[in-house]
Design a protein around this motif. Sequence first.
Motif, PDB file in Angstrom:
ATOM      1  N   LEU A  69       0.825  -1.210   0.000  1.00 32.42           N
ATOM      2  CA  LEU A  69       0.000   0.000   0.000  1.00 32.42           C
ATOM      3  C   LEU A  69       0.859   1.260   0.000  1.00 32.42           C
ATOM      4  O   LEU A  69       0.524   2.255  -0.646  1.00 32.42           O
ATOM      5  CB  LEU A  69      -0.936  -0.006   1.215  1.00 32.42           C
ATOM      6  N   SER A  70       1.966   1.218   0.721  1.00 35.83           N
ATOM      7  CA  SER A  70       2.875   2.364   0.734  1.00 35.83           C
ATOM      8  C   SER A  70       3.471   2.603  -0.649  1.00 35.83           C
ATOM      9  O   SER A  70       3.522   3.732  -1.137  1.00 35.83           O
ATOM     10  CB  SER A  70       3.989   2.138   1.757  1.00 35.83           C
ATOM     11  N   LEU A  71       3.923   1.535  -1.305  1.00 32.82           N
ATOM     12  CA  LEU A  71       4.459   1.671  -2.666  1.00 32.82           C
ATOM     13  C   LEU A  71       3.396   2.209  -3.615  1.00 32.82           C
ATOM     14  O   LEU A  71       3.679   3.039  -4.479  1.00 32.82           O
ATOM     15  CB  LEU A  71       4.971   0.314  -3.158  1.00 32.82           C
ATOM     16  N   SER A  72       2.157   1.747  -3.432  1.00 33.88           N
ATOM     17  CA  SER A  72       1.053   2.217  -4.264  1.00 33.88           C
ATOM     18  C   SER A  72       0.924   3.732  -4.207  1.00 33.88           C
ATOM     19  O   SER A  72       0.827   4.416  -5.233  1.00 33.88           O
ATOM     20  CB  SER A  72      -0.248   1.550  -3.807  1.00 33.88           C
ATOM     21  N   GLN A  73       0.927   4.273  -2.985  1.00 33.92           N
ATOM     22  CA  GLN A  73       0.774   5.711  -2.838  1.00 33.92           C
ATOM     23  C   GLN A  73       1.997   6.469  -3.341  1.00 33.92           C
ATOM     24  O   GLN A  73       1.879   7.570  -3.892  1.00 33.92           O
ATOM     25  CB  GLN A  73       0.493   6.057  -1.369  1.00 33.92           C
ATOM     26  N   ARG A  74       3.178   5.905  -3.155  1.00 40.40           N
ATOM     27  CA  ARG A  74       4.397   6.569  -3.635  1.00 40.40           C
ATOM     28  C   ARG A  74       4.417   6.634  -5.155  1.00 40.40           C
ATOM     29  O   ARG A  74       4.856   7.630  -5.740  1.00 40.40           O
ATOM     30  CB  ARG A  74       5.624   5.850  -3.084  1.00 40.40           C
ATOM     31  N   PHE A  75       3.938   5.595  -5.819  1.00 41.24           N
ATOM     32  CA  PHE A  75       3.825   5.647  -7.281  1.00 41.24           C
ATOM     33  C   PHE A  75       2.756   6.659  -7.694  1.00 41.24           C
ATOM     34  O   PHE A  75       2.910   7.374  -8.686  1.00 41.24           O
ATOM     35  CB  PHE A  75       3.502   4.265  -7.844  1.00 41.24           C
ATOM     36  N   ALA A  76       1.677   6.733  -6.923  1.00 44.25           N
ATOM     37  CA  ALA A  76       0.611   7.688  -7.240  1.00 44.25           C
ATOM     38  C   ALA A  76       1.126   9.117  -7.191  1.00 44.25           C
ATOM     39  O   ALA A  76       0.727   9.963  -7.998  1.00 44.25           O
ATOM     40  CB  ALA A  76      -0.570   7.503  -6.282  1.00 44.25           C
ATOM     41  N   ARG A  77       1.995   9.420  -6.233  1.00 43.64           N
ATOM     42  CA  ARG A  77       2.551  10.772  -6.129  1.00 43.64           C
ATOM     43  C   ARG A  77       3.374  11.154  -7.354  1.00 43.64           C
ATOM     44  O   ARG A  77       3.564  12.329  -7.640  1.00 43.64           O
ATOM     45  CB  ARG A  77       3.412  10.894  -4.860  1.00 43.64           C
ATOM     46  N   ARG A  78       3.873  10.174  -8.086  1.00 42.59           N
ATOM     47  CA  ARG A  78       4.626  10.439  -9.312  1.00 42.59           C
ATOM     48  C   ARG A  78       3.701  10.571 -10.520  1.00 42.59           C
ATOM     49  O   ARG A  78       4.169  10.762 -11.638  1.00 42.59           O
ATOM     50  CB  ARG A  78       5.615   9.294  -9.576  1.00 42.59           C
ATOM     51  N   GLY A  79       2.401  10.446 -10.295  1.00 41.25           N
ATOM     52  CA  GLY A  79       1.460  10.525 -11.402  1.00 41.25           C
ATOM     53  C   GLY A  79       1.264   9.212 -12.116  1.00 41.25           C
ATOM     54  O   GLY A  79       0.681   9.162 -13.205  1.00 41.25           O
ATOM     55  N   LEU A  80       1.751   8.107 -11.519  1.00 40.62           N
ATOM     56  CA  LEU A  80       1.603   6.784 -12.118  1.00 40.62           C
ATOM     57  C   LEU A  80       0.426   6.054 -11.475  1.00 40.62           C
ATOM     58  O   LEU A  80      -0.140   6.500 -10.485  1.00 40.62           O
ATOM     59  CB  LEU A  80       2.892   5.980 -11.933  1.00 40.62           C
ATOM     60  N   SER A  81       0.077   4.937 -12.041  1.00 42.40           N
ATOM     61  CA  SER A  81      -1.042   4.167 -11.509  1.00 42.40           C
ATOM     62  C   SER A  81      -0.718   3.661 -10.107  1.00 42.40           C
ATOM     63  O   SER A  81       0.342   3.066  -9.890  1.00 42.40           O
ATOM     64  CB  SER A  81      -1.341   2.975 -12.420  1.00 42.40           C
ATOM     65  N   PRO A  82      -1.629   3.856  -9.153  1.00 40.03           N
ATOM     66  CA  PRO A  82      -1.411   3.308  -7.814  1.00 40.03           C
ATOM     67  C   PRO A  82      -1.814   1.837  -7.705  1.00 40.03           C
ATOM     68  O   PRO A  82      -1.599   1.226  -6.661  1.00 40.03           O
ATOM     69  CB  PRO A  82      -2.307   4.183  -6.933  1.00 40.03           C
ATOM     70  N   TRP A  83      -2.385   1.294  -8.756  1.00 38.82           N
ATOM     71  CA  TRP A  83      -2.894  -0.080  -8.708  1.00 38.82           C
ATOM     72  C   TRP A  83      -2.076  -1.061  -9.528  1.00 38.82           C
ATOM     73  O   TRP A  83      -2.067  -2.246  -9.231  1.00 38.82           O
ATOM     74  CB  TRP A  83      -4.353  -0.109  -9.192  1.00 38.82           C
ATOM     75  N   ARG A  84      -1.400  -0.564 -10.547  1.00 41.89           N
ATOM     76  CA  ARG A  84      -0.557  -1.428 -11.374  1.00 41.89           C
ATOM     77  C   ARG A  84       0.819  -0.788 -11.500  1.00 41.89           C
ATOM     78  O   ARG A  84       0.949   0.317 -11.999  1.00 41.89           O
ATOM     79  CB  ARG A  84      -1.172  -1.632 -12.763  1.00 41.89           C
ATOM     80  N   PHE A  85       1.844  -1.506 -11.029  1.00 37.10           N
ATOM     81  CA  PHE A  85       3.193  -0.957 -11.079  1.00 37.10           C
ATOM     82  C   PHE A  85       4.205  -2.102 -11.053  1.00 37.10           C
ATOM     83  O   PHE A  85       3.877  -3.257 -10.779  1.00 37.10           O
ATOM     84  CB  PHE A  85       3.450   0.009  -9.918  1.00 37.10           C
ATOM     85  N   ARG A  86       5.436  -1.737 -11.343  1.00 40.14           N
ATOM     86  CA  ARG A  86       6.532  -2.701 -11.360  1.00 40.14           C
ATOM     87  C   ARG A  86       7.352  -2.529 -10.095  1.00 40.14           C
ATOM     88  O   ARG A  86       7.801  -1.443  -9.785  1.00 40.14           O
ATOM     89  CB  ARG A  86       7.417  -2.485 -12.598  1.00 40.14           C
TER      90      ARG A  86
END
Length: 258
Positions: free
Chosen positions: A174-191
């Motif tokens: 969940l933490s990684l999800s939000q950190r990716f979201a702050r970059r403007g990337l998807s919070p649900w799908r990431f590498r």
Amino acid sequence: MSDPPNSQGLRVSRLRSACNDCGLVQLCLPVSLESEDVDRLDRIVQPRRPIRRSDHLYRAGDPFGAIFVVRTGALKTYTLSESGEEQIMGFHLPGEVVGLDAISQGRHPCGAQALETTTVCEIPFERLEDLSGRIPGLQHQLLRLMSKEIFADHEMLHALANRSAEERLAIVLLSLSQRFARRGLSPWRFRLPMSRSELSNYLGVAPETMSRLFRRFQERGWIASHGKELSLEDVRELKAVAGPRLPEDAGADATSRP
């Protein structure tokens, strides 16, 4: 020769473009800067050559001279025990700052190693301190940034303490999800930039336990995983597993899938 009309706006625009998705945005853009100040700040930021996977940005014990902002890629910070065993202290994504923990002692207490090909901006600390004394508001922004980074680390340590392995994995995802979201990337799908072995080291569980946890999360429909590609399928269940003491960056609405 005087600046042409709107030259300050053009310079700020160039800096904003250069620092997009970067931790420096918190240092300079909230501050009302004159064009000369923008140029000064721009000049001390030193982009470095890409760091190849497994190469070091710095090692434990290296003299401190600068803080670094991740531009692309990802880093891990780690310490070594007396027997040479690695303990991963954190993972750092684009826009995040590393090196702040070396300010007081003048030497880096841990190493920083690239998880993949990574680029960083280097900000010489003495020059930043000097500049902050001459640009109104910059020192406040610098202290605010340091405080935020330290608080985030403490929040994560507090959230992971005395938790089960299942709870810890849910918190980190969940933490990684939000950190990716702050970059403007998807919070649900990431590498995931780190390997599962590195993730297990960070969470203090055996690699075999980590493999079982990922399999269990997939069987329950909470995530879908293909190698390092990850999809959060049931965020509400992940939040329920993580429990009420989530770190601040893991409980935001950006992780609430429609």
